[in-house]
Design a protein around this motif. Structure first.
Motif, PDB file in Angstrom:
ATOM      1  N   VAL A 198      53.085  42.620  -3.092  1.00 31.25           N
ATOM      2  CA  VAL A 198      54.134  42.662  -3.640  1.00 31.25           C
ATOM      3  C   VAL A 198      55.781  43.623  -3.195  1.00 31.25           C
ATOM      4  CG1 VAL A 198      56.194  41.160  -3.658  1.00 31.25           C
ATOM      5  CG2 VAL A 198      54.138  40.030  -2.989  1.00 31.25           C
ATOM      6  N   LEU A 199      54.593  43.655  -4.658  1.00 29.66           N
ATOM      7  CA  LEU A 199      55.080  44.892  -5.500  1.00 29.66           C
ATOM      8  C   LEU A 199      55.467  45.969  -5.282  1.00 29.66           C
ATOM      9  CD1 LEU A 199      54.800  44.453  -9.451  1.00 29.66           C
ATOM     10  CD2 LEU A 199      54.512  47.316  -8.006  1.00 29.66           C
ATOM     11  N   ILE A 200      54.353  47.169  -4.352  1.00 28.96           N
ATOM     12  CA  ILE A 200      54.361  48.072  -3.719  1.00 28.96           C
ATOM     13  C   ILE A 200      55.128  48.060  -2.970  1.00 28.96           C
ATOM     14  CG2 ILE A 200      52.262  48.183  -4.412  1.00 28.96           C
ATOM     15  CD1 ILE A 200      51.546  48.868  -2.116  1.00 28.96           C
ATOM     16  N   GLN A 201      55.644  47.130  -2.214  1.00 28.20           N
ATOM     17  CA  GLN A 201      56.437  47.259  -0.821  1.00 28.20           C
ATOM     18  C   GLN A 201      57.961  48.003  -1.061  1.00 28.20           C
ATOM     19  OE1 GLN A 201      55.129  47.021   2.463  1.00 28.20           O
ATOM     20  NE2 GLN A 201      53.277  46.231   1.199  1.00 28.20           N
ATOM     21  N   PRO A 202      58.761  47.945  -2.091  1.00 28.88           N
ATOM     22  CA  PRO A 202      59.688  48.562  -2.378  1.00 28.88           C
ATOM     23  C   PRO A 202      59.578  49.562  -1.897  1.00 28.88           C
ATOM     24  CG  PRO A 202      60.161  46.598  -2.906  1.00 28.88           C
ATOM     25  CD  PRO A 202      58.646  46.633  -2.817  1.00 28.88           C
ATOM     26  N   TYR A 203      59.072  50.170  -2.919  1.00 24.50           N
ATOM     27  CA  TYR A 203      58.841  51.300  -3.683  1.00 24.50           C
ATOM     28  C   TYR A 203      58.089  52.591  -1.775  1.00 24.50           C
ATOM     29  CZ  TYR A 203      58.779  50.700  -8.288  1.00 24.50           C
ATOM     30  OH  TYR A 203      58.818  49.980  -9.319  1.00 24.50           O
ATOM     31  N   ILE A 204      57.595  52.069  -0.928  1.00 23.53           N
ATOM     32  CA  ILE A 204      57.182  52.513   0.733  1.00 23.53           C
ATOM     33  C   ILE A 204      58.010  53.118   0.824  1.00 23.53           C
ATOM     34  CG2 ILE A 204      55.880  52.302   2.395  1.00 23.53           C
ATOM     35  CD1 ILE A 204      53.910  50.890   0.441  1.00 23.53           C
ATOM     36  N   PHE A 205      59.005  52.024   1.283  1.00 20.48           N
ATOM     37  CA  PHE A 205      60.293  51.839   1.885  1.00 20.48           C
ATOM     38  C   PHE A 205      61.206  52.975   1.669  1.00 20.48           C
ATOM     39  CE2 PHE A 205      64.752  50.578   1.925  1.00 20.48           C
ATOM     40  CZ  PHE A 205      65.148  50.859   3.436  1.00 20.48           C
ATOM     41  N   ILE A 206      61.436  53.247   0.130  1.00 14.36           N
ATOM     42  CA  ILE A 206      62.678  53.922  -0.392  1.00 14.36           C
ATOM     43  C   ILE A 206      61.764  55.186  -0.688  1.00 14.36           C
ATOM     44  CG2 ILE A 206      61.537  54.179  -3.207  1.00 14.36           C
ATOM     45  CD1 ILE A 206      65.314  54.146  -1.270  1.00 14.36           C
ATOM     46  N   GLY A 207      60.280  55.503  -0.320  1.00 16.87           N
ATOM     47  CA  GLY A 207      60.238  56.885  -0.283  1.00 16.87           C
ATOM     48  C   GLY A 207      60.214  57.107   0.853  1.00 16.87           C
ATOM     49  N   ALA A 208      60.036  55.925   2.067  1.00 18.67           N
ATOM     50  CA  ALA A 208      60.617  56.659   3.474  1.00 18.67           C
ATOM     51  C   ALA A 208      62.496  57.175   3.214  1.00 18.67           C
ATOM     52  CB  ALA A 208      60.522  55.410   4.234  1.00 18.67           C
ATOM     53  N   VAL A 209      62.754  56.080   3.175  1.00 20.77           N
ATOM     54  CA  VAL A 209      64.583  56.413   2.674  1.00 20.77           C
ATOM     55  C   VAL A 209      64.868  58.042   2.294  1.00 20.77           C
ATOM     56  CG1 VAL A 209      67.131  56.058   1.501  1.00 20.77           C
ATOM     57  CG2 VAL A 209      65.234  54.086   2.559  1.00 20.77           C
ATOM     58  N   VAL A 210      63.695  59.087   1.128  1.00 18.25           N
ATOM     59  CA  VAL A 210      64.280  59.698   0.391  1.00 18.25           C
ATOM     60  C   VAL A 210      63.682  60.776   1.179  1.00 18.25           C
ATOM     61  CG1 VAL A 210      63.303  61.018  -2.007  1.00 18.25           C
ATOM     62  CG2 VAL A 210      63.761  59.030  -2.170  1.00 18.25           C
TER      63      VAL A 210
END
Length: 443
Positions: A198-210
């Motif tokens: 659960v915790l890592i999902q936002p970081y994967i998403f923001i990595g794609a945005v960056v």
């Protein structure tokens, strides 16, 4: 004012499009900063750790700022602001995506490494973007321009807080810390793995945005905006900078400001959780409600940033800074003395007082630096180390369980933010005196 110089123009050149692109970076590091605070509590639960051990997240996060600030300054001194931004976005992406192998390993310290790499990228971004914004127009409007750009930072921060609450805290296992402590090793691993996914999902998403922003800026032709190379050595620049008292004190004030910001936005979770559990709420519900108040604090911060930027038309930056620091100190006193929801309300009010501080201290401290702006900006970014130094001290006070006059340790711990506001108020007053009375930045 010369029509060729203004808020977003200099020597007849418009910086509107570069301003929009670079300002988007402000929102992105705001997201990273404010999704991280709630993770202190999350990691403490996931790995069954103390508040002090969980606060190592903030140590790793803000240590990256400190380590990389001057290397970033040297890099942009040799190359360009654009190159610095691209490097920062690359490191940001790498750190965010490192959460995937960290989750596969299932240990705490790989996450700390991922945070460190990510914030090395943020250090590059802030070292590049802040002076770039500073140079996108007249020096007379630099502080106002920095406040305008920084006004988009809390928008990213609000998104980070919302995601932390809605997509991390609300989806983690509802088991409280006491129940987790009683799990067998096998049961503990199952719960831990679920929560880490659960915790890592936002970081994967923001990595794609960056990555998308990285490509866009790479393809865009960016004006130089004071982005000329200089042959001045780091030693020479530092020798000149340390002689300027206004700058030296600005670095110290920024160190204390970032410390107080991180403490108030991180430990409002612990503070609110204690208050709401005393009211009879379960731990998970208390944490989620505390995060809602944290989001409310960021809403106050966001609106206050725009309001304070408008006030800068009429009040000298140092004067407004000192007024808001005094108000912040009063609000923190309320958080110390109240043991019910009134204390939570005081912590929400603190955010409105903090809204102006980072870009205003930055703008004041850079006055009169000339071609030392890049290195001067790096020193101010290094002072973000305050976000790594102060939270563990406050966490240790919370863990100590010390009480005084019936006040719990969570309340007592906010003495540290109170001291920080006193330092900031002092700098604001001295900056006002220098600019309006003595006209001497080294007095």
């Amino acid at each position: 004012m010369d029509k060729n110089n203004g808020l977003l123009a200099k020597d007849g050149v418009s910086f509107l499009i570069p301003f929009v692109l670079i300002t988007s970076c402000f929102a992105l590091w705001g997201f990273a900063n404010d999704i991280t605070g709630p993770m202190v509590k999350a990691f403490s639960k996931i790995f069954r750790m103390s508040v002090t051990e969980g606060a190592l997240v903030q140590v790793a996060f803000y240590l990256g700022y400190f380590v990389m600030a001057f290397p970033a300054a040297l890099f942009i001194q040799r190359y360009s602001f654009k190159a610095g931004v691209l490097t920062g976005l690359t490191l940001y992406t790498a750190g965010a995506l490192m959460f995937i192998p960290a989750q596969a390993v299932g240990m705490y310290y790989p996450f700390l490494l991922a945070y460190f790499i990510m914030t090395c990228g943020l250090s590059f971004l802030e070292t590049s973007c802040n002076p770039y914004i500073y140079c996108m127009g007249s020096e007379d409007t630099a502080t106002q321009r920095l406040n305008l750009a920084q006004a988009f930072n809390p928008m990213g921060a609000l998104a980070g807080m919302f995601v932390a609450m809605q997509y991390v805290q609300a989806r983690m296992s509802p088991m409280d810390s006491a129940a987790r402590a009683e799990l067998s090793d096998t049961q503990f691993d199952m719960v831990k793995n679920h929560d880490l996914e659960v915790l890592i999902q936002p970081y994967i998403f923001i990595g794609a945005v960056v990555i998308l922003l990285l490509v866009l800026i790479r393809l865009m032709k960016m004006p130089k905006a004071g982005d000329t190379r200089s042959k001045k050595s780091l030693r020479t620049a530092l020798g000149e900078l340390v002689k300027i008292k206004n700058y030296r004190e600005g670095v110290i004030a920024q160190f204390f400001y970032v410390g107080v910001q991180v403490m108030c936005w991180t430990f409002i979770i612990q503070y609110g959780t204690r208050v709401f559990m005393d009211e009879g709420m379960d731990e998970r519900g208390a944490e989620i409600l505390s995060q809602k108040y944290n989001i409310l604090a960021m809403v106050f911060f966001t609106f206050s940033r725009f309001i304070c930027t408008w006030f800068l038309k009429y009040l000298q930056p140092g004067r407004l800074l000192s007024i808001l620091a005094v108000c912040g100190a009063v609000a923190v006193c309320g958080a110390i003395l109240f043991t019910d929801r009134n204390g939570v309300y005081c912590l929400v009010a603190v955010s409105a007082c903090m809204s102006l501080m980072f870009p205003t201290i930055y703008g004041i401290a850079l006055r009169g630096l000339g071609d030392n702006v890049k290195f001067g900006g790096a020193g101010l970014i290094m002072s973000i180390l305050g976000g790594s130094v102060f939270p563990p001290l406050q966490a240790a006070l919370i863990d100590s369980g010390i009480s005084f006059c019936g006040l719990p340790s969570t309340n007592i711990s906010f003495i540290i933010p109170l001291i920080c506001f006193v330092v900031i108020a002092t700098y604001g007053h001295r900056a006002y005196v220098r600019h309006n009375i003595t006209h001497d930045y080294n007095s």
